[in-house]
Design a protein around this motif. Structure first.
Motif, PDB file in Angstrom:
ATOM      1  N   SER A 138      45.407  40.404  38.480  1.00 25.14           N
ATOM      2  CA  SER A 138      45.766  40.287  40.039  1.00 25.14           C
ATOM      3  C   SER A 138      44.041  39.914  40.255  1.00 25.14           C
ATOM      4  CB  SER A 138      46.184  40.654  40.920  1.00 25.14           C
ATOM      5  OG  SER A 138      45.943  39.964  42.292  1.00 25.14           O
ATOM      6  N   HIS A 139      44.302  39.037  41.383  1.00 27.00           N
ATOM      7  CA  HIS A 139      42.181  38.447  41.264  1.00 27.00           C
ATOM      8  C   HIS A 139      41.261  39.484  40.249  1.00 27.00           C
ATOM      9  CE1 HIS A 139      43.302  42.571  43.272  1.00 27.00           C
ATOM     10  NE2 HIS A 139      44.011  42.223  44.321  1.00 27.00           N
ATOM     11  N   MET A 140      41.200  39.564  39.027  1.00 28.18           N
ATOM     12  CA  MET A 140      40.273  39.715  38.162  1.00 28.18           C
ATOM     13  C   MET A 140      38.730  39.903  38.543  1.00 28.18           C
ATOM     14  SD  MET A 140      38.570  38.000  36.050  1.00 28.18           S
ATOM     15  CE  MET A 140      38.752  38.578  34.835  1.00 28.18           C
ATOM     16  N   GLU A 141      38.319  39.846  39.280  1.00 27.35           N
ATOM     17  CA  GLU A 141      36.867  39.127  39.200  1.00 27.35           C
ATOM     18  C   GLU A 141      36.766  40.563  40.751  1.00 27.35           C
ATOM     19  OE1 GLU A 141      39.114  36.542  42.632  1.00 27.35           O
ATOM     20  OE2 GLU A 141      38.773  37.446  40.608  1.00 27.35           O
ATOM     21  N   SER A 142      37.341  41.577  40.706  1.00 23.97           N
ATOM     22  CA  SER A 142      37.334  42.276  42.536  1.00 23.97           C
ATOM     23  C   SER A 142      37.332  43.786  41.367  1.00 23.97           C
ATOM     24  CB  SER A 142      38.292  42.509  43.540  1.00 23.97           C
ATOM     25  OG  SER A 142      39.477  42.694  42.641  1.00 23.97           O
ATOM     26  N   TYR A 143      37.192  43.878  40.277  1.00 29.93           N
ATOM     27  CA  TYR A 143      37.439  45.692  39.769  1.00 29.93           C
ATOM     28  C   TYR A 143      36.030  45.381  39.235  1.00 29.93           C
ATOM     29  CZ  TYR A 143      42.413  44.075  40.082  1.00 29.93           C
ATOM     30  OH  TYR A 143      44.075  44.075  40.421  1.00 29.93           O
ATOM     31  N   ARG A 144      35.776  46.661  40.156  1.00 30.61           N
ATOM     32  CA  ARG A 144      34.041  48.069  39.655  1.00 30.61           C
ATOM     33  C   ARG A 144      34.411  47.720  37.839  1.00 30.61           C
ATOM     34  NH1 ARG A 144      33.866  52.313  43.899  1.00 30.61           N
ATOM     35  NH2 ARG A 144      34.114  51.232  46.103  1.00 30.61           N
TER      36      ARG A 144
END
Length: 248
Positions: A138-144
């Protein structure tokens, strides 16, 4: 009107941090329909060991949202799933039907803490794969741990993980480093599904049109078409096409 499918939307009223009321849900439905969205998978949060809304209550609210959608257009469909907080117990909850896959398919939408370590994320997604599920991050662009970690993302995709991006992530200032990053993910073929990730009718409305138009303009109609075809394959419980990265 083109039929768009939103696989990630917190549109059920008063079950998580999404819509707070049926009135807000109706406003979200109208926004979605104006965007060309005529199929939504409602994805309330679910976590093993958390206080979750029970399935009977979810089904009751689902029917109310379906009725409101049909009043807009008889072809407007709403189905049910969960956005799953990953834990070791989540597979057991899926097997027992407490936690839900997307629209009763083998696909499950999975989220992690934004500061999750990469090895733990990879191990968790692998555990779902070996149990026969098709995990969508989910929303893979949000992980550090994934930020500009293209090799790490490629390894997850090669493993069998699918990547979902929220459409609004594409439409920010192109001078912003994070916007440039998410657009490179599209360019590199590292995104399989676009969803709204909507939580309301104002701060995070269910909008896809602008993001899809940007994809068509900057990366071509073939890329846009592939992303839309993937949502159709999900609903049919078919494997989606994905690029394999030989360098990872």
């Amino acid at each position: 009107m083109e039929r768009l499918i939103d696989i990630h939307c917190h549109i059920l009223p008063a079950v998580d941090n999404g819509s707070v009321s049926m009135d807000q849900t109706k406003r979200m439905l109208n926004i979605a329909y104006e965007e060309g969205i005529t199929y939504i998978i409602a994805t309330p949060h679910y976590g093993a060991g958390c206080i979750n809304t029970g399935n009977p209550e979810l089904e009751d609210k689902l029917e109310k949202v379906r009725k409101a959608a049909k009043e807009i257009d008889p072809a407007f469909q709403i189905e049910l799933g969960n956005e799953l907080f990953y834990s070791r117990e989540i597979v057991e909850h899926l097997r027992k039907g407490r936690a839900l896959t997307l629209a009763n398919t083998r696909y499950c939408l999975v989220k992690f803490p934004k500061d999750e370590e990469y090895p733990a994320m990879k191990a968790g997604l692998h555990s779902l794969l070996i149990q026969g599920y098709y995990p969508i991050l989910s929303h893979m662009e949000s992980y550090r741990c994934l930020y500009e970690n293209y090799e790490g993302i490629a390894n997850l995709i090669n493993l069998g993980v699918y990547m979902q991006m929220n459409s609004r992530s594409l439409t920010g200032n192109p001078l912003d480093s994070h916007v440039r990053y998410v657009r490179r993910l599209i360019s590199n073929g590292m995104v399989h599904l676009i969803g709204t990730g909507s939580h309301s009718d104002c701060l995070k409305p269910p909008q896809m049109k602008k993001g899809l138009a940007l994809i068509k303009k900057d990366y071509g109609e073939a890329v846009r078409k592939r992303l839309l075809e993937n949502t159709q394959k999900l609903l049919l419980n078919q494997k989606m096409e994905r690029k394999i990265f030989p360098y990872a």
